[in-house]
Design a protein around this motif. Structure first.
Motif, PDB file in Angstrom:
ATOM      1  N   LEU A  34     -23.930  49.041   9.788  1.00  0.00           N
ATOM      2  CA  LEU A  34     -25.388  48.966   9.886  1.00  0.00           C
ATOM      3  C   LEU A  34     -25.887  49.876  11.001  1.00  0.00           C
ATOM      4  O   LEU A  34     -26.911  50.547  10.855  1.00  0.00           O
ATOM      5  CB  LEU A  34     -25.845  47.527  10.117  1.00  0.00           C
ATOM      6  CG  LEU A  34     -27.351  47.325  10.274  1.00  0.00           C
ATOM      7  CD1 LEU A  34     -28.107  47.848   9.054  1.00  0.00           C
ATOM      8  CD2 LEU A  34     -27.664  45.856  10.516  1.00  0.00           C
ATOM      9  N   GLY A  35     -25.168  49.933  12.090  1.00  0.00           N
ATOM     10  CA  GLY A  35     -25.542  50.816  13.196  1.00  0.00           C
ATOM     11  C   GLY A  35     -25.547  52.273  12.791  1.00  0.00           C
ATOM     12  O   GLY A  35     -26.408  53.052  13.223  1.00  0.00           O
ATOM     13  N   LEU A  36     -24.591  52.671  11.946  1.00  0.00           N
ATOM     14  CA  LEU A  36     -24.569  54.041  11.427  1.00  0.00           C
ATOM     15  C   LEU A  36     -25.832  54.298  10.611  1.00  0.00           C
ATOM     16  O   LEU A  36     -26.511  55.306  10.816  1.00  0.00           O
ATOM     17  CB  LEU A  36     -23.317  54.265  10.574  1.00  0.00           C
ATOM     18  CG  LEU A  36     -23.274  55.588   9.800  1.00  0.00           C
ATOM     19  CD1 LEU A  36     -23.258  56.789  10.736  1.00  0.00           C
ATOM     20  CD2 LEU A  36     -22.074  55.601   8.866  1.00  0.00           C
ATOM     21  N   LEU A  37     -26.161  53.398   9.717  1.00  0.00           N
ATOM     22  CA  LEU A  37     -27.362  53.552   8.904  1.00  0.00           C
ATOM     23  C   LEU A  37     -28.610  53.610   9.789  1.00  0.00           C
ATOM     24  O   LEU A  37     -29.489  54.453   9.591  1.00  0.00           O
ATOM     25  CB  LEU A  37     -27.466  52.405   7.897  1.00  0.00           C
ATOM     26  CG  LEU A  37     -28.658  52.438   6.948  1.00  0.00           C
ATOM     27  CD1 LEU A  37     -28.661  53.700   6.095  1.00  0.00           C
ATOM     28  CD2 LEU A  37     -28.646  51.193   6.068  1.00  0.00           C
ATOM     29  N   ARG A  38     -28.664  52.741  10.793  1.00  0.00           N
ATOM     30  CA  ARG A  38     -29.800  52.734  11.722  1.00  0.00           C
ATOM     31  C   ARG A  38     -29.893  54.058  12.483  1.00  0.00           C
ATOM     32  O   ARG A  38     -30.979  54.601  12.675  1.00  0.00           O
ATOM     33  CB  ARG A  38     -29.668  51.571  12.703  1.00  0.00           C
ATOM     34  CG  ARG A  38     -29.828  50.200  12.064  1.00  0.00           C
ATOM     35  CD  ARG A  38     -29.470  49.060  13.002  1.00  0.00           C
ATOM     36  NE  ARG A  38     -30.137  49.202  14.298  1.00  0.00           N
ATOM     37  CZ  ARG A  38     -29.573  48.855  15.457  1.00  0.00           C
ATOM     38  NH1 ARG A  38     -28.351  48.351  15.496  1.00  0.00           N
ATOM     39  NH2 ARG A  38     -30.237  49.002  16.577  1.00  0.00           N
TER      40      ARG A  38
END
Length: 148
Positions: A34-38
């Motif tokens: 999720l952090g990558l997507l964010r």
């Protein structure tokens, strides 16, 4: 203004090698999926669309709530999995009858599908969307690339 999909992939690739760190979203220092997507969202579209609450490693499995899927529907554009192209976001269910709790960004859609994701024990990597991964895909989304 329209944003080209290759910008999404270029940004995702710039995260390759970032270590896996649960709940983090800092290129080069640590991130989860999720952090990558964010992080890609921030680089391509600007500020994040909503605050991300603290989440456990099991996400919302005990409650059986599809929180990640619901958030994706709020901010991304859902589309048919058969129409997956470079720059799209894939949502994965890691186990049957469990909530979807993993995301990746399609990095290549010609001939062999590839995707970039942050994976526990490996960090940010680019993998072929092999049959075991493909079977886990439950939804496909695209970034809202038209800035108003």
């Amino acid at each position: 203004m329209s944003i080209e999909k290759h910008v999404i992939v270029d940004e995702a690739r710039s995260w390759l090698g970032t270590p896996y760190v649960h709940q983090a979203s800092v290129k080069g220092a640590g991130t989860d999926c999720l952090g990558l997507l964010r992080g890609v969202w921030r680089a391509v579209l600007g500020g994040e669309p909503e605050a991300v609450p603290t989440y456990s490693m099991d996400w919302s499995e005990p409650q059986g709530e599809e929180r990640l899927w619901a958030a994706a529907r709020r901010h991304l554009i859902e589309k048919s999995r058969e129409d997956t192209v470079t720059g799209d976001v894939l949502l994965f269910r890691m186990r049957d009858r469990r909530v979807a709790k993993h995301v990746g960004i399609v990095s290549q859609s010609e001939s062999v599908l590839r995707f970039i994701h942050a994976y526990s024990g490996y960090g940010v990597v680019e993998n072929t969307l092999s049959d075991p991964w493909r079977r886990r895909v439950v939804a496909c989304f695209e970034f809202p690339l038209e800035n108003k």
